[in-house]
Design a protein around this motif. Structure first.
Motif, short mmCIF file in Angstrom:
data_model
loop_
_atom_site.label_atom_id
_atom_site.label_comp_id
_atom_site.label_asym_id
_atom_site.label_seq_id
_atom_site.Cartn_x
_atom_site.Cartn_y
_atom_site.Cartn_z
N VAL A 78 0.88 -1.18 0.00
CA VAL A 78 0.00 0.00 0.00
C VAL A 78 0.91 1.22 0.00
O VAL A 78 1.52 1.56 1.02
CB VAL A 78 -0.95 -0.01 1.21
CG1 VAL A 78 -1.88 1.21 1.15
CG2 VAL A 78 -1.77 -1.29 1.24
N HIS A 79 1.01 1.89 -1.15
CA HIS A 79 2.03 2.92 -1.35
C HIS A 79 1.45 4.31 -1.13
O HIS A 79 0.24 4.53 -1.16
CB HIS A 79 2.61 2.82 -2.76
CG HIS A 79 3.24 1.48 -3.03
ND1 HIS A 79 4.49 1.14 -2.58
CD2 HIS A 79 2.77 0.39 -3.72
CE1 HIS A 79 4.77 -0.10 -2.97
NE2 HIS A 79 3.75 -0.56 -3.67
N GLY A 80 2.38 5.23 -0.93
CA GLY A 80 2.03 6.64 -0.77
C GLY A 80 2.56 7.20 0.52
O GLY A 80 2.14 6.77 1.61
N LYS A 81 3.48 8.17 0.40
CA LYS A 81 4.02 8.82 1.60
C LYS A 81 3.22 10.05 2.01
O LYS A 81 3.52 10.67 3.03
CB LYS A 81 5.48 9.22 1.37
CG LYS A 81 6.40 8.03 1.07
CD LYS A 81 7.86 8.44 1.10
CE LYS A 81 8.31 8.82 2.49
NZ LYS A 81 9.78 9.07 2.56
N ASP A 82 2.19 10.37 1.23
CA ASP A 82 1.37 11.51 1.57
C ASP A 82 0.38 11.13 2.67
O ASP A 82 0.36 10.01 3.17
CB ASP A 82 0.63 12.02 0.33
CG ASP A 82 -0.18 10.91 -0.34
OD1 ASP A 82 0.00 9.73 0.04
OD2 ASP A 82 -1.00 11.21 -1.21
N GLU A 83 -0.46 12.07 3.02
CA GLU A 83 -1.41 11.84 4.12
C GLU A 83 -2.43 10.77 3.77
O GLU A 83 -2.82 9.97 4.62
CB GLU A 83 -2.12 13.16 4.46
CG GLU A 83 -3.05 13.05 5.66
CD GLU A 83 -3.69 14.37 6.03
OE1 GLU A 83 -4.51 14.40 6.96
OE2 GLU A 83 -3.38 15.39 5.36
N ARG A 84 -2.87 10.74 2.49
CA ARG A 84 -3.85 9.74 2.09
C ARG A 84 -3.28 8.32 2.19
O ARG A 84 -3.95 7.41 2.69
CB ARG A 84 -4.29 10.02 0.64
CG ARG A 84 -5.23 8.98 0.06
CD ARG A 84 -6.51 8.87 0.85
NE ARG A 84 -7.41 7.86 0.30
CZ ARG A 84 -8.51 7.43 0.89
NH1 ARG A 84 -8.85 7.92 2.08
NH2 ARG A 84 -9.27 6.53 0.31
#
Length: 490
Positions: free
Chosen positions: A114-120
Motif C-alpha cells: 500500500v504505497h504513498g508517503k502523503d497523508e492519504r
C-alpha cells in the motif's frame, strides 16, 4: 500474569528442578490445597470415630465395609480415564494458543504493497491495520474475561481508539443474531479494493496477497470463536470428575488402618497418617486440577493467556510498521565481511571454548576404517570382470541372459547351464583367453561334482534331453552358445 520459569530450566543442574517445587504462584499447591485439606479432615474424622466411638461389633462391621471399599478402588481405571482426558485438554489448550490472531504477517504485506508517503497513503495503511486489530479485539471480548473487563461496552472500544464514532454507528446499524467480529474484515476488503482503484495498490498480485493474508487472519479469529463455542463434551468431563471423586470417597473408608477381625490374627502396621493415600490424592486430584485450569485458558488463572498484553503489543507493533517504518530504511552499505570468503563472527570470552569444538559433518565422518587396505582400494569395473553373486543364485545366474526362458529351468535337476564356445569364428585373436579358461574350469568342476555323487538323481537319470542352443553375446563380442542340460546329462 503468566508464570514463566524458562530461564530457570535453561541448564540442567543439581537441585535445578527441585527449586521449582517451592514456588507458590501457578503451583499445584495453590490449586489443590483446599481439596487436600478437606480430604485430610474427613479422613481424620473417620479415623477418630473408628478408634474412639465404635464398639467391637461395630468395628468388625466397619472393617468388612472398609475391605470392600478398598477392593472397589481397583475397579476404577483412574490412570486411563485421567490420562486420556488430560492429553485431550493439553492438545486443545495448545491449539487455542496457536489460533490467537496476530497481525505480523498482514502488517508486513500492508507496508510493502500500500504505497504513498502523503497523508492519504498514511491514512490508508493505518486504517487497514486498525481494522485488523479491531477484529481481534472484538473476538477476544467474546472469549476472554480479562478483555471483556477491560472493554465492557463498545464505548470503551471507541475510547481506546480501535473504532471511530462513525464506524460504531455503522457497526451497530448492521443487525445480526451472531457475533459481528467479521465486520471490520469486510471493511478491510472494501478499503483495499478502493486503494487498488486509486493506484495505491499497484497490481492485482499485491491485492491478492493482501486478501490471502487477511483470510488467514480471519480464519484464526473464527477458530478462536469455535473453540469457545464447541467445548469438550460435558459427559466426558462428568465421567472424569465422578471417577476421581468416587475413587477418593472409597479411599476415605477403605484406606483406614484397621484392627484384625480374628483375635489371634496379626494386624497391619498402624501409621495413623496414610502417606501413600495422600500422595495418590495429590497426584490424581492434581491431574484433574491441571485439566480444570487449562480447559479454558482465556480466564483469569495464573497460567491463562495474557490477552490484554497481546492487544497492546499488536496495536503498537502494527502501527509502527505501517507508519513510522514505511520506506524508512537505513542506508545499504558493504557489510563487515565484504572481502572475506568465510565469515567468522567474533566470540566473547564466555563462549571462546566453543571455537575448539569441530563442526559436525555427519555421523559417518567419525568412523575409523578397520578393514585391510586391500578392501579400501578402488577397483575399476570392466566387462571381463567376474560378477559377484550370492551362493544361492550364482548357479542360476552364471550366464544370465534375457533370452533364457524360465520354463527351461524346470525340465531337469541341474539348473547350471553349460557354456560352449562359439562355433562361428574360431580365430584365436577374437577369443578372450580369460573367458575361455573360466568357462572350461566351470565345466570341469560340474563334471567332477556329478561323478562324486553317484546317488544324486541327476547322475542316475538315464534319459537325456538336450535343449536347443541359445545365442547370447559375450562381453568380448564373440557369440557363444548356452546349452541348457536336461534331466540326466552330466
Amino acid at each position: 500474569m503468566t508464570v514463566s520459569y524458562t530461564l530457570k530450566v535453561a541448564n540442567s543442574r543439581f537441585w535445578g528442578f527441585s527449586k521449582l517445587l517451592f514456588r507458590w504462584k501457578g503451583s499445584i499447591y495453590k490449586l489443590l490445597y483446599k481439596e487436600f485439606i478437606v480430604f485430610v479432615v474427613l479422613y481424620a474424622l473417620l479415623s477418630i470415630i473408628y478408634r474412639r466411638l465404635l464398639t467391637e461389633e461395630q468395628k468388625r462391621l466397619y472393617t468388612k465395609v472398609a475391605q470392600y471399599c478398598n477392593r472397589s478402588t481397583d475397579l476404577i481405571p483412574m490412570s486411563f480415564v485421567l490420562g486420556f482426558y488430560v492429553t485431550l485438554i493439553v492438545n486443545r489448550w495448545w491449539a487455542q494458543y496457536t489460533s490467537i490472531p496476530l497481525p505480523d504477517q498482514l502488517m508486513c504485506v500492508i507496508s510493502s504493497n500500500v504505497h504513498g508517503k502523503d497523508e492519504r497513503g498514511r491514512i490508508l495503511r493505518r486504517t487497514l491495520v486498525r481494522y485488523v486489530n479491531l477484529s481481534a479485539v472484538l473476538i477476544l471480548r467474546s472469549v476472554s474475561t480479562r478483555v471483556l473487563k477491560r472493554f465492557p461496552t463498545m464505548d470503551h472500544v471507541v475510547e481506546a481508539g480501535f473504532m471511530t464514532q462513525d464506524e460504531r454507528k455503522q457497526f451497530e446499524s448492521l443487525y445480526s443474531d451472531f457475533n459481528k467480529y467479521w465486520i471490520p474484515c469486510v471493511w478491510f476488503t472494501n478499503l483495499a479494493a478502493q486503494a487498488r482503484r486509486d493506484g495505491r495498490i499497484r497490481d492485482d498480485v499485491a491485492l491478492r496477497l493482501l486478501m490471502d493474508e487477511l483470510n488467514l487472519f480471519r480464519a484464526k479469529c473464527s477458530m478462536l470463536f469455535h473453540y469457545d463455542w464447541i467445548s469438550i463434551p460435558l459427559v466426558y468431563t462428568q465421567v472424569v470428575t465422578i471417577a476421581v471423586y468416587s475413587f477418593f470417597a472409597f479411599c476415605l473408608i477403605g484406606r483406614q488402618f484397621l484392627e484384625p477381625l480374628e483375635p489371634g490374627q496379626e494386624a497391619d502396621l498402624d501409621m495413623y497418617v496414610p502417606l501413600s493415600t495422600l500422595l495418590q490424592f495429590f497426584f490424581y486430584a492434581g491431574w484433574l486440577k491441571v485439566a480444570e485450569q487449562i480447559i479454558n485458558p482465556f480466564g483469569e488463572d495464573d497460567d491463562d493467556f495474557e490477552t490484554n498484553k497481546l492487544i497492546d503489543r499488536n496495536l503498537q507493533v502494527s502501527l509502527l510498521s505501517v507508519d513510522d517504518m514505511y520506506q524508512n530504511l537505513p542506508p545499504a552499505t558493504k557489510d563487515k565481511y565484504w572481502n572475506e570468503s568465510a565469515a567468522q563472527p567474533p566470540y566473547t570470552i564466555a563462549t571462546a571454548a566453543e571455537t575448539l569444538k569441530p563442526s559436525f559433518l555427519g555421523s559417518t565422518f567419525d568412523m575409523r576404517m578397520t578393514e585391510d587396505m586391500e578392501q579400501s582400494q578402488t577397483v575399476e569395473a570392466s566387462p571381463n570382470m567376474a560378477r559377484t553373486q550370492t551362493p544361492l543364485l550364482s548357479r542360476f545366474l552364471a550366464a544370465a541372459s534375457p533370452a533364457i526362458s524360465i520354463k527351461n529351468f524346470g525340465r531337469g535337476g541341474r539348473a547350471t547351464p553349460h557354456l560352449r564356445r562359439a562355433r562361428g569364428d574360431s580365430s584365436a585373436h577374437s577369443e578372450d583367453p580369460e573367458a575361455v579358461s573360466r568357462i572350461e574350469e566351470e565345466e570341469t568342476e560340474d563334471e567332477e561334482s556329478q561323478r562324486g555323487s553317484p546317488h544324486s538323481p541327476k547322475a542316475s537319470n538315464k534319459q537325456k534331453e538336450k535343449l536347443p542352443l541359445i545365442q547370447v553375446e559375450a562381453p568380448s563380442t564373440e557369440s557363444i552358445e548356452i546349452e541348457q542340460p536336461g534331466a540326466g546329462e552330466p
